[in-house]
Design a protein around this motif. Structure first.
Motif, short mmCIF file in Angstrom:
data_model
loop_
_atom_site.label_atom_id
_atom_site.label_comp_id
_atom_site.label_asym_id
_atom_site.label_seq_id
_atom_site.Cartn_x
_atom_site.Cartn_y
_atom_site.Cartn_z
N ARG A 129 1.09 7.49 -3.73
CA ARG A 129 1.10 8.16 -2.26
C ARG A 129 1.94 8.93 -1.97
O ARG A 129 2.44 9.80 -1.77
CB ARG A 129 1.04 6.90 -1.05
N ASP B 42 -1.07 3.13 10.01
CA ASP B 42 -0.92 2.95 8.85
C ASP B 42 0.65 1.54 9.03
O ASP B 42 1.93 2.94 8.63
CB ASP B 42 -1.28 4.10 8.55
N VAL B 43 0.75 0.99 9.05
CA VAL B 43 1.97 -0.24 9.32
C VAL B 43 2.61 0.42 7.87
O VAL B 43 3.80 0.57 7.40
CB VAL B 43 2.39 -1.23 9.28
N SER B 44 1.76 0.39 6.12
CA SER B 44 1.87 0.43 5.39
C SER B 44 2.92 1.54 4.87
O SER B 44 4.51 1.25 3.88
CB SER B 44 0.64 0.44 4.22
N VAL B 45 2.93 2.34 5.92
CA VAL B 45 3.88 3.59 5.22
C VAL B 45 5.72 3.89 5.24
O VAL B 45 5.93 4.17 4.59
CB VAL B 45 3.56 5.14 6.02
N GLU C 192 2.45 12.22 -1.38
CA GLU C 192 3.43 13.12 0.32
C GLU C 192 3.91 14.48 -0.37
O GLU C 192 4.72 15.38 0.37
CB GLU C 192 4.15 11.87 0.50
N VAL D 218 6.58 0.34 4.96
CA VAL D 218 7.55 -0.75 4.27
C VAL D 218 8.94 -0.57 2.84
O VAL D 218 9.48 -1.72 3.11
CB VAL D 218 6.06 -1.38 3.71
N GLN E 258 0.83 0.87 -2.11
CA GLN E 258 0.56 2.11 -0.53
C GLN E 258 -1.14 2.13 -0.94
O GLN E 258 -1.76 3.54 -1.45
CB GLN E 258 1.62 2.27 -1.55
N LYS E 259 -1.80 1.34 -0.79
CA LYS E 259 -3.15 2.34 -0.81
C LYS E 259 -3.89 2.06 -2.30
O LYS E 259 -4.97 2.98 -2.27
CB LYS E 259 -3.80 2.60 0.72
N SER F 55 -2.78 -7.52 1.68
CA SER F 55 -1.68 -6.80 2.08
C SER F 55 -0.26 -6.39 0.37
O SER F 55 0.95 -5.60 1.12
CB SER F 55 -0.62 -8.36 2.56
N THR G 95 -1.97 -2.94 0.60
CA THR G 95 -1.74 -2.17 1.25
C THR G 95 -0.08 -1.18 1.29
O THR G 95 0.18 -0.05 1.63
CB THR G 95 -1.44 -2.58 2.55
N PHE G 96 0.55 -2.60 0.99
CA PHE G 96 2.05 -2.44 0.70
C PHE G 96 2.79 -1.85 0.20
O PHE G 96 3.58 -1.32 -0.18
CB PHE G 96 2.86 -3.53 2.35
N LEU G 97 2.66 -2.87 -1.33
CA LEU G 97 3.08 -2.17 -2.32
C LEU G 97 2.41 -1.80 -3.00
O LEU G 97 3.00 -0.64 -3.65
CB LEU G 97 3.33 -3.98 -3.14
N ARG H 38 6.45 -11.15 -3.43
CA ARG H 38 5.51 -11.29 -2.39
C ARG H 38 4.44 -12.43 -2.72
O ARG H 38 4.24 -13.00 -1.85
CB ARG H 38 4.53 -10.45 -2.13
N GLY I 52 4.75 -8.19 7.69
CA GLY I 52 4.10 -8.49 7.48
C GLY I 52 3.86 -10.03 8.20
O GLY I 52 3.36 -10.65 8.97
#
Lengths: 611, 408
Positions: free
Chosen positions: B145, A86-89, B149, A91, B195-196, B188, B191-193, B255, A126
């Motif tokens: 997320r 999981d690359v998004s962690v 954590e 970012v 965090q899912k 993306s 997923t990235f910004l 983005r 990405g």
């Protein structure tokens, strides 16, 4: 313009040329020295920049390597090496890590070259950085310049790459520092220098890309030409930029091209050196030189004047002496010192005047002898004429007595009569000579020369038009308002009579007698001209000699008397004559005769055609 | 296989034995519910004007606790204190203490009081949650997320807020709008910004509401986007506006700009400052209702990144309201004729398709509302679209130390 002035002028020109040459030489040498100093300053700055650049590069490489060696980075690499990681962690990781390591740029790049996390361009995750995965020994390469894409646009970065290898997969840590105003601000510069950086991030020159330690540099357009020149030929350049008419506002810029990894031009560092100090120093030196030059000129002026005076003083003395000689003072002498040219000239002058005096005395002696001979000849001639009849008469008487001639008494009476007549002739001859010898000194009174001329001419009017002889036409050109002079009217009357008689004798066939009076400086002049037969040059030379005559029955004393009268009045007489044309006598009389009458030399002038 | 079946059966039995015991626990009365919010409300006077949309949203949440009921038009009924709580103390902009209304018609709330601390930054609120100094707060979706954590108990609603790009008429041509829509990599963003958290979408309604959201493609097609963009001459430059106070909008806008540039589309993100905006990482859940969005001033941008919340769980109502809102944001030009209440799912789909084919609206992500809860909070149910926080139904379990991190 006097000789001294010319000499002084020459001295001054030579001095000015010398001062000018020295000033020009000092200016050129000074400028060259300052240029060399500037070049040394710029070189030092460039070296400092290169040293700083190298140090920063090492520092960046060290920090990037430290990030790669951190536990968190290792864990990231391990995590990313797993399948379906999981690359998004990660970012947002680059921002925190870069902050803690004080890096402006930081990218974590995966094995495939895709950006996992980017500090300078967070939204670019990405996307790939293909150059990172190209084969290269990043550890050995160290830091390098690179154009970095950021969310604020492209920037110039001093970058380094470090890799973390887990299994057969690499995690790339790409970090760096921005080359910008902060970097320029960190350079330690002397007060009169500044550093500018052009970021060659666009295809064409962009003024905002030129920055100093505060931000975009003003007047960036002035650097466009240098940047374009370096783009064409990426080597160091040195250019001078003037910021106005005042030369002290100019700056000399040393431009250093900043090349990237692929030898592409990424930036140009300008190290500018202000000319203010240099120009100020130059001006100070120039003013000092001008001051010294002015003092030198003043001193030179005085020395030139003194030198010119010293050199020309003997010459001036020579001039005065020569002037005296030209006015008849042949006894003039100059002080002759030294053996230089002036000294030799002075000695030669003195020798010349000595010889002139000696020659004059010899000439006078010769003329005196000649005069005596002429006198003897005239006396012999004059006396011989009555003596011959006397001798004949006495011989007749003796012959008559011896013959007891009845006519003795008659012969005696006739002979004594003849003898008495001849004795009278002898007495007359002796009387003329006695009269000439007994010429009186003039008794000065105020006289008008015009009146004397008119009176004399009136006396001769009857003779001019006498029956039986060709007429003589008198022409009077008498200047009105002729000044009154101090002279002896009787003597002047006699002199003019003699000149008119002489002219009448010269015009047996008649002609024109012209008398002209004129005002001259310090006196008056009289010209008596005839249109007679004229004189030969020899006659002209000797015409004033007593007892010399060219006439059959002249005594040779008329013109000598005229000359004596003129001389007694402090005047001068000269004659101009041309054979067959006529003769002119010129008399100049001073308004007030000198206390002691001078003896003026006779002047014999010849007309042009005679010569 | 038998052994595995036996083990599984045993586990199910044990789980069933435990769960009834928990759910059978009886609610407790008493205790003070500590709430921390980012917005500072200057006044609780119903007639006092609010300054920002966030303050308005927060005040609605407070009013729902102290007033008896609320009409469909948003007007609260009754006097202050006629609701489940009444005001005990009030420090404008700082703290509000509410006391349980014993005489509330729908029954006394479980907690005795609620202490609402206002103007708290997100990181402070998160820290307070970790230290059990607060019981309830909002969490930005992109931070969910991270909060999990850190061990924070997080609850999130159904995705009910649409993040979309709306083009202002008539600044961009349809081909250009389509090219941009195809260039955006929605997954993306999630997923990235985010965090899912949230779901990428190409639809105007979330999947849970319409059931047809999956029919609208969310995949990016950069080659096609480049092809479309190359047909446009001269190529325009898009200005994409976003709320400068919203960090999520900013990162998504940036983005989108990157996606656009990769497709060759010239685009720049422009931060638009909303007057008086003082968000402290507050959740867009506060932005309930379209009216709050229409307060935005007009900016000279071509497109704007917006977050529009659903007004109702009913798809027809929600779509009607969304279209009204988007029409208002776009400056008109978007068909806002309402669907009938009894419209079929296919009608809704057709309507969505009709609107989306104009590319005036480019849906990106459906976002949920995320809440952070302390371990003692019980009976919290995330509100549906159009609903307010059900704090009157919450009770506090002071004995339970469990950390149920996801309470869906």
């Amino acid at each position: 313009v006097t000789f001294r002035s010319k000499l002084f002028l020459n001295f001054m020109i030579a001095l000015l040329l010398a001062v000018g040459l020295v000033a020009a030489g000092v200016t050129v040498v000074t400028r060259r020295v300052f240029d060399e100093m500037n070049a040394q300053h710029s070189d030092a700055m460039v070296q400092q920049f290169q040293h700083e650049f190298e140090r920063r590069g090492q520092d960046v490489a060290h920090r990037v390597k430290a990030i790669a060696e951190e536990e968190a980075t290792t864990r990231m690499a391990v995590d990313l090496s797993r399948p379906n990681a999981d690359v998004s962690v990660y970012v947002h990781d680059a921002r925190g890590v870069s902050s803690s390591h004080q890096l402006n740029f930081l990218d974590f790049v995966g094995n495939d070259g895709a950006i996992i996390s980017s500090q300078e361009y967070p939204a670019r995750f990405g996307y790939k950085l293909p150059w990172v995965t190209q084969p290269d020994d990043w550890a050995a390469r160290g830091a390098f310049l690179m154009k970095v894409e950021t969310d604020q646009g492209p920037a110039l970065g001093l970058m380094a790459v470090s890799t973390v290898r887990v299994g057969d997969r690499d995690l790339y840590v790409v970090g760096g520092e921005r080359l910008g105003k902060e970097f320029l601000g960190s350079l330690v510069l002397p007060a009169d220098m500044r550093a500018l950086l052009y970021l060659n991030l666009d295809a064409e020159f962009q003024e905002p890309n030129l920055i100093d330690d505060k931000g975009p540099a003003p007047d960036a357009d002035r650097f466009q030409r240098i940047v374009e020149k370096i783009e064409a030929d990426p080597v160091e350049q040195t250019e001078k930029i003037s910021w106005g008419f005042d030369p002290s506002n100019a700056e000399v810029f040393h431009a250093l091209p900043l090349m990237g990894r692929q030898k592409e031009l990424l930036g140009v560092l300008f190290v500018g050196s202000s000319q203010k100090t240099v120009v100020s120093l130059e001006r100070r030196i120039r003013w000092l030189a001008l001051g010294v030059g002015a003092v030198g000129l003043l001193l030179g002026l005085l020395l030139s004047w003194w030198g010119a005076a010293r050199v020309t003083r003997p010459v001036q003395k020579l001039v005065v002496a020569a002037h005296e000689v030209s006015h008849g003072n042949w006894n003039a002498r100059v002080d002759a010192h030294g053996n230089d040219e002036i000294g030799q000239l002075s000695k030669s002058f003195n020798q010349m005047t000595t010889q002139l005096v000696e020659q004059r005395e010899r000439l006078v002696q010769v003329e005196r002898v000649a005069a005596w001979r002429e006198l003897a000849r005239r006396l012999a001639h004059e006396l011989k004429n009555p003596l011959f009849p006397l001798q004949t008469t006495v011989e007749n008487l003796q012959r008559a007595r011896e013959q007891n001639s009845a006519q003795f008494d008659e012969v005696f009476r006739e002979s004594t009569g003849i003898m008495l007549g001849e004795i009278d002739n002898l007495k007359a001859i002796v009387s003329r000579f006695s009269d000439f010898a007994k010429m009186p000194q003039p008794e000065l009174t105020a006289v008008n020369l015009n009146e004397i001329v008119r009176t004399v001419v009136k006396l001769f009017e009857a003779q001019f038009g006498a029956v039986g002889r060709p007429p003589i036409t008198p022409e009077l050109h008498l200047e009105e308002n002729l000044p009154v002079i101090q002279a002896d009217a009787t003597l002047l009357h006699r002199a003019i009579e003699n000149l008119i008689l002489n002219a009448m004798d010269a015009m047996p066939a008649g002609g024109v007698l012209m008398l002209r009076t004129q005002k001259i400086e310090g006196g008056v002049s009289l010209e008596v001209s005839d249109t007679g037969t004229g004189l030969t040059p020899e006659e002209s030379e000797r015409i004033f000699t007593p007892y010399y005559t060219s006439k059959q029955h002249g005594s040779g004393l008329g013109l000598a008397i005229v000359q004596a009268i003129v001389a007694d009045h402090g005047g001068r007489i000269s004659v101009e004559s041309e054979s067959g044309v006529g003769t002119s006598f010129h008399i100049e009389l001073p308004a007030l005769p000198p206390h002691k009458p001078q003896v003026f030399p006779m002047v014999f002038e010849k007309k042009e055609d005679e010569a | 296989l038998l052994r595995r079946l036996a083990a599984t059966s045993l586990a199910i039995v044990l789980l069933l034995a435990v769960l009834p015991a928990r759910s059978a626990r009886r609610p407790r009365y008493g205790g003070t519910l500590r709430v921390e919010i980012g917005t500072a409300v200057p006044s609780v006077d119903p007639d006092a004007p609010t300054i920002t949309p966030e303050q308005t949203s927060t005040k609605i949440q407070i009013d729902s606790l102290i007033y008896e009921s609320r009409d469909q038009d948003g007007t609260f009924n009754g006097d202050s204190g006629s609701g489940p709580f009444k005001i005990l103390s009030w420090q404008p902009g700082k703290q509000l203490t509410l006391q349980a209304n014993e005489k509330f018609g729908n029954g006394r709330p479980f907690v005795d009081s609620i202490e609402i601390t206002m103007g708290r930054a997100f990181h402070d609120r998160l820290l307070d949650l970790e230290l059990s100094k607060t019981d309830f707060t909002e969490i930005p979706a992109q931070e969910a997320r991270h909060a999990v954590e850190r061990g924070v108990r997080v609850n999130q609603s159904q995705p009910d807020e649409l993040l979309a790009v709306v083009f202002l008429e008539p600044r961009a041509r349809p081909t250009a709008r389509q090219a941009l829509s195809l260039a955006i990599d929605r997954s993306s963003i999630v997923t990235f910004l985010l965090q899912k958290v949230g779901e990428p979408t190409g639809a105007l309604l979330p999947q849970w509401a319409s059931g047809t959201s999956f029919l609208f493609s969310t995949a990016a097609d950069v080659p096609r986007a480049k092809e479309l963009w190359s047909q446009i001459t001269p190529s325009p430059t898009f200005l994409l506006g976003y709320d400068s106070a919203d960090s999520l909008e900013q990162s998504v806008a940036e983005r989108i700009v990157v996606n656009a540039r990769e497709a060759g589309i010239s685009m720049t993100a422009v931060a638009e400052a909303l007057p008086g905006a003082t968000l402290h990482g507050s959740s867009p859940a506060q932005k309930t209702g379209a009216a709050t969005k229409t307060a935005r001033p007009a900016w000279p941008v071509d497109a704007r990144l917006v977050r529009v919340a659903m007004s109702s769980p009913k798809p027809v109502s929600a779509l009607n309201d969304l279209l009204l809102t988007f029409n208002s944001l776009a400056g008109g030009g978007i068909s806002a004729s309402p669907l009938r209440d009894l419209s079929s799912p296919s009608d809704i789909y057709e309507r969505e398709r009709e609107i989306l084919d104009t590319y005036r609206i480019v849906p990106l992500v459906w976002l949920p509302q995320v809440y952070g809860l302390s371990a003692r909070v019980r009976n919290w149910i995330a509100p549906l679209p159009g609903q307010t926080w059900p704090l009157a139904d919450v009770w506090l379990d002071t004995d339970d130390k469990s950390t149920d991190i996801k309470d869906r």
